[in-house]
Motif scaffolding. Structure first.
Motif, PDB file in Angstrom:
ATOM      1  N   LYS A  66       0.776  -1.227  -0.055  1.00 41.50           N
ATOM      2  CA  LYS A  66       0.145  -0.303   0.085  1.00 41.50           C
ATOM      3  C   LYS A  66       0.981   1.102  -0.068  1.00 41.50           C
ATOM      4  O   LYS A  66       0.407   2.173  -0.580  1.00 41.50           O
ATOM      5  CB  LYS A  66      -0.921   0.149   1.211  1.00 41.50           C
ATOM      6  N   ASN A  67       1.846   1.294   0.761  1.00 43.40           N
ATOM      7  CA  ASN A  67       2.555   2.491   0.927  1.00 43.40           C
ATOM      8  C   ASN A  67       3.365   3.071  -0.560  1.00 43.40           C
ATOM      9  O   ASN A  67       3.833   4.159  -0.611  1.00 43.40           O
ATOM     10  CB  ASN A  67       4.024   2.145   1.891  1.00 43.40           C
ATOM     11  N   ASP A  68       3.570   2.127  -1.277  1.00 49.93           N
ATOM     12  CA  ASP A  68       4.166   2.442  -2.659  1.00 49.93           C
ATOM     13  C   ASP A  68       3.052   2.071  -3.677  1.00 49.93           C
ATOM     14  O   ASP A  68       3.690   2.012  -4.968  1.00 49.93           O
ATOM     15  CB  ASP A  68       5.430   1.469  -2.837  1.00 49.93           C
ATOM     16  N   ARG A  69       1.945   1.767  -3.560  1.00 45.58           N
ATOM     17  CA  ARG A  69       1.084   1.478  -4.673  1.00 45.58           C
ATOM     18  C   ARG A  69       0.823   2.544  -5.604  1.00 45.58           C
ATOM     19  O   ARG A  69       0.886   1.980  -6.928  1.00 45.58           O
ATOM     20  CB  ARG A  69      -0.267   1.039  -3.932  1.00 45.58           C
ATOM     21  N   GLU A  70       1.112   3.757  -5.400  1.00 44.04           N
ATOM     22  CA  GLU A  70       0.788   4.419  -6.359  1.00 44.04           C
ATOM     23  C   GLU A  70       2.053   4.613  -7.745  1.00 44.04           C
ATOM     24  O   GLU A  70       2.061   4.927  -8.546  1.00 44.04           O
ATOM     25  CB  GLU A  70       0.584   6.131  -5.768  1.00 44.04           C
ATOM     26  N   LYS A  71       3.117   3.650  -7.148  1.00 49.47           N
ATOM     27  CA  LYS A  71       4.386   3.696  -7.962  1.00 49.47           C
ATOM     28  C   LYS A  71       4.082   2.462  -8.847  1.00 49.47           C
ATOM     29  O   LYS A  71       5.146   2.277  -9.637  1.00 49.47           O
ATOM     30  CB  LYS A  71       5.425   3.668  -7.276  1.00 49.47           C
ATOM     31  N   GLU A  85       8.328   3.485 -12.242  1.00 51.61           N
ATOM     32  CA  GLU A  85       9.598   3.791 -12.525  1.00 51.61           C
ATOM     33  C   GLU A  85      10.535   2.935 -12.021  1.00 51.61           C
ATOM     34  O   GLU A  85      10.390   2.295 -10.851  1.00 51.61           O
ATOM     35  CB  GLU A  85       9.620   5.353 -11.967  1.00 51.61           C
ATOM     36  N   THR A  86      11.405   2.327 -12.628  1.00 48.79           N
ATOM     37  CA  THR A  86      12.121   1.292 -12.325  1.00 48.79           C
ATOM     38  C   THR A  86      13.131   1.392 -11.032  1.00 48.79           C
ATOM     39  O   THR A  86      13.390   0.584 -10.234  1.00 48.79           O
ATOM     40  CB  THR A  86      12.990   0.720 -13.616  1.00 48.79           C
ATOM     41  N   ASP A  87      13.649   2.697 -11.068  1.00 54.28           N
ATOM     42  CA  ASP A  87      14.411   2.956  -9.984  1.00 54.28           C
ATOM     43  C   ASP A  87      13.872   3.195  -8.549  1.00 54.28           C
ATOM     44  O   ASP A  87      14.535   3.590  -7.618  1.00 54.28           O
ATOM     45  CB  ASP A  87      15.405   4.180 -10.263  1.00 54.28           C
ATOM     46  N   ILE A  88      12.357   3.386  -8.352  1.00 60.43           N
ATOM     47  CA  ILE A  88      11.781   3.351  -7.167  1.00 60.43           C
ATOM     48  C   ILE A  88      11.943   2.497  -6.025  1.00 60.43           C
ATOM     49  O   ILE A  88      12.424   1.138  -6.574  1.00 60.43           O
ATOM     50  CB  ILE A  88      10.403   3.403  -7.015  1.00 60.43           C
ATOM     51  N   GLU A  89      12.220   2.865  -4.780  1.00 63.05           N
ATOM     52  CA  GLU A  89      12.330   1.610  -3.621  1.00 63.05           C
ATOM     53  C   GLU A  89      11.023   1.296  -3.131  1.00 63.05           C
ATOM     54  O   GLU A  89      10.095   2.042  -2.759  1.00 63.05           O
ATOM     55  CB  GLU A  89      13.480   2.429  -2.815  1.00 63.05           C
ATOM     56  N   ILE A  90      10.917  -0.084  -2.677  1.00 67.01           N
ATOM     57  CA  ILE A  90       9.632  -0.538  -2.205  1.00 67.01           C
ATOM     58  C   ILE A  90      10.253  -0.727  -0.790  1.00 67.01           C
ATOM     59  O   ILE A  90      10.934  -1.554  -0.466  1.00 67.01           O
ATOM     60  CB  ILE A  90       9.065  -1.896  -2.822  1.00 67.01           C
ATOM     61  N   HIS A  91       9.161  -0.337   0.248  1.00 67.95           N
ATOM     62  CA  HIS A  91       9.286  -0.482   1.306  1.00 67.95           C
ATOM     63  C   HIS A  91       9.120  -1.612   2.137  1.00 67.95           C
ATOM     64  O   HIS A  91       9.627  -2.275   3.138  1.00 67.95           O
ATOM     65  CB  HIS A  91       8.646   0.714   2.095  1.00 67.95           C
ATOM     66  N   ASN A  92       8.074  -2.353   1.623  1.00 68.85           N
ATOM     67  CA  ASN A  92       7.654  -3.603   2.320  1.00 68.85           C
ATOM     68  C   ASN A  92       8.578  -4.756   1.792  1.00 68.85           C
ATOM     69  O   ASN A  92       9.352  -4.750   0.652  1.00 68.85           O
ATOM     70  CB  ASN A  92       6.287  -4.086   1.652  1.00 68.85           C
ATOM     71  N   GLU A  93       8.844  -5.614   2.848  1.00 69.80           N
ATOM     72  CA  GLU A  93      10.069  -6.673   2.713  1.00 69.80           C
ATOM     73  C   GLU A  93       9.826  -7.604   1.412  1.00 69.80           C
ATOM     74  O   GLU A  93      10.702  -7.944   0.607  1.00 69.80           O
ATOM     75  CB  GLU A  93      10.353  -7.422   4.117  1.00 69.80           C
ATOM     76  N   ILE A  94       8.737  -7.917   1.063  1.00 74.34           N
ATOM     77  CA  ILE A  94       8.420  -8.735   0.075  1.00 74.34           C
ATOM     78  C   ILE A  94       8.612  -8.225  -1.190  1.00 74.34           C
ATOM     79  O   ILE A  94       8.967  -8.664  -2.311  1.00 74.34           O
ATOM     80  CB  ILE A  94       6.606  -9.297   0.086  1.00 74.34           C
ATOM     81  N   GLY A  95       8.445  -6.715  -1.116  1.00 73.18           N
ATOM     82  CA  GLY A  95       8.687  -6.086  -2.612  1.00 73.18           C
ATOM     83  C   GLY A  95      10.296  -5.672  -2.599  1.00 73.18           C
ATOM     84  O   GLY A  95      10.601  -4.919  -3.707  1.00 73.18           O
ATOM     85  N   LYS A  96      11.238  -5.937  -1.798  1.00 70.77           N
ATOM     86  CA  LYS A  96      12.603  -5.384  -1.702  1.00 70.77           C
ATOM     87  C   LYS A  96      13.362  -5.976  -2.982  1.00 70.77           C
ATOM     88  O   LYS A  96      14.114  -5.185  -3.617  1.00 70.77           O
ATOM     89  CB  LYS A  96      13.387  -6.049  -0.452  1.00 70.77           C
ATOM     90  N   ILE A  97      12.739  -7.109  -3.550  1.00 69.63           N
ATOM     91  CA  ILE A  97      13.555  -7.839  -4.684  1.00 69.63           C
ATOM     92  C   ILE A  97      12.994  -7.173  -5.874  1.00 69.63           C
ATOM     93  O   ILE A  97      13.886  -7.524  -7.016  1.00 69.63           O
ATOM     94  CB  ILE A  97      13.379  -9.288  -4.438  1.00 69.63           C
TER      95      ILE A  97
END
Length: 309
Positions: free
Chosen positions: A21-26, A50-62
């Motif tokens: 949710k915290n990064d959903r708009e990206k 955008e490919t260079d954005i950082e995902i905060h949830n651990e599942i999305g770190k990869i």
């Protein structure tokens, strides 16, 4: 065997929407994404805007630009063939770019998601000297065997408080986890998020019927939960009524059979006694005399007594 009444996959898509949710708009979420015109589809495709954005949830770190997610419900297997199937999907997806090499191989990731740890798959990796690391609790990175960055997410091992949504997709939920899920659900006000939460709650409740029955009448239950539970409770009551009627019919049949058997045995014994008596009496008496005797002794009509002569 998987219970087909429980819609696990929509629940998974909703859970991932809430996890990220915290990064959903990206991100762009495409559930049951068709790879081509034939029925080949991945459970969930998550694309970074955008490919260079950082995902905060651990599942999305990869995550890279294009992220293929394969979800297995609690009753489904996850084995080495699952890995190769999803790898094949990833290869097809990469090859279907709008231009030649339009989707780079290093811009695609694979996530395999399951509640319980797939022990046979991990054993296969161990036997074949495949390196596995665990950067976060319940999240395993698999190195050296895949063409694409690969992670296995074991939802049952994830931190309770950090992954309430995805951990809710279980048929072994405990009361503390349900309370945590309800508490977090009550703080959701956005309309889209509430639809996602309702989908997750519906799966969790359907998969944990006994827990839901224990919660009936709970004064602290949220309006959202009550809304979802009401038709399910009615269905349970209907099922219980049907089961009661069926059980009543079964008991009636059982009792009828018991009585019938008892009567049959009694009649059989009585018939055997009459036949034995007739055989003994036939050596010393005429048929008329025998008939009179058995009519008196066994309370038979003349017509019934004649059947034994």
């Amino acid at each position: 065997m998987e219970d087909t009444r429980i819609q696990w996959h929509p629940g998974f898509v909703a859970a991932m929407n809430m996890e990220l949710k915290n990064d959903r708009e990206k991100l762009v979420f495409k559930d049951e994404y068709n790879l081509n015109k034939k029925p080949l589809e991945v459970d969930l495709l998550v694309i970074k805007k955008e490919t260079d954005i950082e995902i905060h949830n651990e599942i999305g770190k990869i995550f890279r630009g294009h992220n293929i997610m394969e979800y297995k419900s609690p009753g489904d297997r996850m084995d080495i063939d699952t890995f190769y199937k999803v790898t094949g999907y990833a290869c097809l997806y990469k090859s279907y770019g709008k231009t030649v090499d339009g989707i780079k191989a290093d811009d695609v990731t694979i996530s395999l998601v399951r509640e319980a740890k797939p022990k046979k798959l991990f054993k296969y990796f161990e036997t074949n000297n495949v390196e596995i690391t665990m950067p976060y609790k319940g999240i395993y990175y698999v190195h050296g065997i895949s063409l694409f960055p690969l992670q296995i997410v074991v939802t049952g091992e994830l931190e309770h408080k950090d992954h309430v949504w995805i951990r809710a997709l279980t048929d072994k939920m405990e009361k503390a986890d349900m309370d945590r899920l309800i508490e977090k659900s009550e703080n959701i006000y956005n309309e889209f998020d509430r639809r996602m939460v309702e989908s997750i709650l519906e799966v969790a409740l359907n998969a944990n019927i006994s827990l839901m029955e224990d919660m009936r009448g709970d004064a602290g239950m949220s309006e959202t939960l009550l809304k979802i539970m009401r038709p399910m409770i009615l269905e349970l009551e209907k099922d219980a009524e049907t089961r009661g009627i069926e059980r009543g019919m079964e008991r009636g049949m059982e009792r009828g059979m018991e009585r019938g058997l008892q009567r049959g045995m009694e009649r059989g014994l009585e018939k055997g006694k009459i036949i034995g008596a007739v055989e003994v009496l036939s050596s010393f008496n005429t048929n008329d005399e025998i008939k009179k005797i058995i009519m008196e002794k066994f309370n038979l009509s003349e017509q019934d007594a004649e059947k034994y002569l």
